[in-house]
Write a protein that holds these residues in place. Structure first.
Motif, short mmCIF file in Angstrom:
data_model
loop_
_atom_site.label_atom_id
_atom_site.label_comp_id
_atom_site.label_asym_id
_atom_site.label_seq_id
_atom_site.Cartn_x
_atom_site.Cartn_y
_atom_site.Cartn_z
N PHE A 117 -61.27 -13.86 -34.24
CA PHE A 117 -60.79 -13.02 -33.26
C PHE A 117 -59.55 -12.57 -33.26
CE2 PHE A 117 -63.11 -16.19 -30.41
CZ PHE A 117 -64.10 -15.26 -29.76
N ASN A 118 -58.73 -13.10 -34.49
CA ASN A 118 -57.20 -12.69 -34.87
C ASN A 118 -57.49 -11.39 -35.73
OD1 ASN A 118 -55.06 -14.78 -34.10
ND2 ASN A 118 -56.94 -15.78 -34.60
N THR A 119 -58.40 -11.34 -36.55
CA THR A 119 -58.70 -10.04 -37.17
C THR A 119 -59.11 -9.11 -36.14
OG1 THR A 119 -59.43 -11.45 -39.00
CG2 THR A 119 -60.02 -8.99 -39.20
N ALA A 120 -59.96 -9.33 -35.14
CA ALA A 120 -60.10 -8.26 -34.08
C ALA A 120 -58.98 -7.70 -33.33
CB ALA A 120 -61.11 -8.96 -33.25
N LEU A 121 -57.99 -8.73 -33.18
CA LEU A 121 -56.91 -8.48 -32.59
C LEU A 121 -55.92 -7.60 -33.24
CD1 LEU A 121 -55.01 -8.95 -30.08
CD2 LEU A 121 -54.02 -10.89 -31.49
N LEU A 122 -55.98 -7.75 -34.45
CA LEU A 122 -55.12 -6.61 -35.39
C LEU A 122 -56.06 -5.34 -35.49
CD1 LEU A 122 -54.43 -8.90 -38.58
CD2 LEU A 122 -52.83 -8.23 -36.72
N ASN A 123 -57.24 -5.27 -35.42
CA ASN A 123 -57.92 -4.04 -35.50
C ASN A 123 -57.73 -3.25 -34.07
OD1 ASN A 123 -59.13 -4.43 -37.86
ND2 ASN A 123 -61.03 -5.46 -37.37
N ALA A 124 -57.29 -4.08 -33.17
CA ALA A 124 -57.23 -3.15 -31.81
C ALA A 124 -55.63 -2.69 -31.78
CB ALA A 124 -57.35 -4.36 -30.50
N LEU A 125 -55.05 -3.12 -32.76
CA LEU A 125 -53.39 -2.71 -32.39
C LEU A 125 -53.46 -1.33 -32.63
CD1 LEU A 125 -51.63 -5.85 -33.95
CD2 LEU A 125 -51.97 -5.14 -31.48
N PRO A 126 -54.18 -0.37 -33.63
CA PRO A 126 -53.57 0.76 -34.24
C PRO A 126 -53.62 1.66 -32.50
CG PRO A 126 -55.11 0.21 -35.76
CD PRO A 126 -54.94 -0.95 -34.53
N ALA A 127 -54.56 1.51 -31.70
CA ALA A 127 -54.76 2.29 -30.51
C ALA A 127 -53.51 1.87 -29.55
CB ALA A 127 -55.97 1.77 -29.80
N HIS A 163 -61.43 -14.79 -26.09
CA HIS A 163 -62.75 -13.91 -26.00
C HIS A 163 -62.83 -13.28 -24.73
CE1 HIS A 163 -62.52 -18.16 -24.41
NE2 HIS A 163 -63.48 -17.81 -23.43
N THR A 164 -62.24 -13.67 -23.66
CA THR A 164 -62.28 -12.98 -22.31
C THR A 164 -61.36 -11.62 -22.23
OG1 THR A 164 -60.21 -14.20 -21.16
CG2 THR A 164 -62.70 -15.16 -21.28
N ARG A 165 -60.51 -11.46 -23.42
CA ARG A 165 -59.31 -10.49 -23.58
C ARG A 165 -59.63 -9.41 -24.56
NH1 ARG A 165 -56.82 -14.79 -21.21
NH2 ARG A 165 -55.30 -14.37 -19.60
N GLN A 223 -69.92 -1.61 -34.25
CA GLN A 223 -69.25 -1.05 -35.34
C GLN A 223 -67.89 -1.81 -35.63
OE1 GLN A 223 -70.35 1.64 -33.35
NE2 GLN A 223 -72.36 1.16 -34.69
N ALA A 224 -67.69 -2.96 -35.04
CA ALA A 224 -66.58 -3.72 -35.28
C ALA A 224 -65.32 -3.30 -34.78
CB ALA A 224 -66.34 -4.15 -36.95
N ARG A 225 -65.40 -2.34 -33.96
CA ARG A 225 -64.16 -1.56 -33.14
C ARG A 225 -63.79 -2.51 -31.98
NH1 ARG A 225 -66.96 4.06 -33.58
NH2 ARG A 225 -68.17 3.04 -31.83
N ALA A 226 -62.54 -2.94 -32.19
CA ALA A 226 -62.07 -3.91 -31.16
C ALA A 226 -61.14 -3.19 -30.26
CB ALA A 226 -61.28 -5.16 -31.99
N THR A 227 -61.00 -3.76 -29.08
CA THR A 227 -60.30 -3.07 -27.86
C THR A 227 -59.78 -4.36 -27.04
OG1 THR A 227 -61.73 -1.44 -27.40
CG2 THR A 227 -60.26 -1.69 -25.87
#
Ligand SMILES: Cc1cc2nc3c(=O)[nH]c(=O)nc-3n(C[C@H](O)[C@H](O)[C@H](O)COP(=O)(O)O)c2cc1C
Length: 203
Positions: free
Chosen positions: A16-26, A149-151, A157-161
């Motif tokens: 989840f922490n890696t996904a959170l970082l992946n959501a940051l560029p947007a 997990h709810t946020r 494609q492992a794109r996180a939002t």
């Protein structure tokens, strides 16, 4: 252009922490790039015996930290503390003595957990460790994402939002604060006298 390096405190594939970082560029200000470092799992356990001839994985980490304008770290909480893999990376990049890659570096910190506290205790420890390393830790907002997990949603494609608007809004503030610190060289100013003191210790 501001180049931010993302570091995840988890090496888990579905972190989840890696996904959170992946959501940051947007959510970052225009002109800011965020690239997540890959290779924390390749670092050996820190050992002073290895310092004379450090492995390539360590060189890569140090260079990535040093060359970034700023850092954003998202950490899980393991038993109320920072995971060992992240502490290991902090230690490797803090050496050799007097040549720490963290020195004066602006760093934004987040944490995330499926639990109710969002990893805030690990985040506090991480902030304390980074301050001790001479990094400039961006004050806030302090983002500890509970029930992550709810946020957060991740597609095939492992794109996180970040789907929670309040958390997304805070992340934008945090990234703007990081950008401000980079642009104003707050880290350099912040560590000026600390640097002189460290140099005096080194003789
Ligand atoms: C050894 C271990 C200890 C944990 N301790 C905590 C804890 O103290 N607080 C907490 O909120 N979650 C704790 N967790 C749950 C983690 O927050 C959860 O596994 C999380 O998904 C890990 O982050 P990641 O998804 O980025 O890998 C622990 C998990 C493990 C494996």
């Amino acid at each position: 252009m501001t180049r931010i390096l993302g570091i995840s405190g988890s090496i888990r594939a579905a972190s989840f922490n890696t996904a959170l970082l992946n959501a940051l560029p947007a959510l970052a200000p225009e002109g800011t790039t965020i690239e997540v470092f890959k290779g924390i799992d390749e670092l050996p356990h820190f050992n002073e015996d290895l310092e004379a001839d450090v492995p390539a994985s360590v060189v890569r980490l140090r260079e990535a930290v040093r060359s970034a304008d700023g850092i954003v770290i998202s950490t899980p909480e393991y038993n109320r503390s920072v995971p060992g893999v992240l502490k290991n990376a902090l230690d490797w990049a803090s050496r050799p003595y007097g040549q720490s890659s963290w020195f004066g570096k602006p760093v934004a910190v987040l944490s995330a957990s499926p639990g109710a506290q969002g990893g805030i205790r690990a985040q506090e420890e991480l902030r304390s460790q980074l301050r001790n390393l001479g990094a400039y830790v961006v004050h806030g907002p302090e983002i500890a994402v509970p029930e992550v997990h709810t946020r957060l949603s991740v597609d095939e494609q492992a794109r996180a939002t970040l789907t929670d608007p309040a958390t997304a809004g805070m992340a934008t503030f945090l990234l703007n604060a990081l950008e401000d610190a980079v642009r104003a060289n707050t880290g350099g100013t912040h560590t000026k006298s600390l640097g002189a003191w460290m140099a005096s210790l080194a003789g």
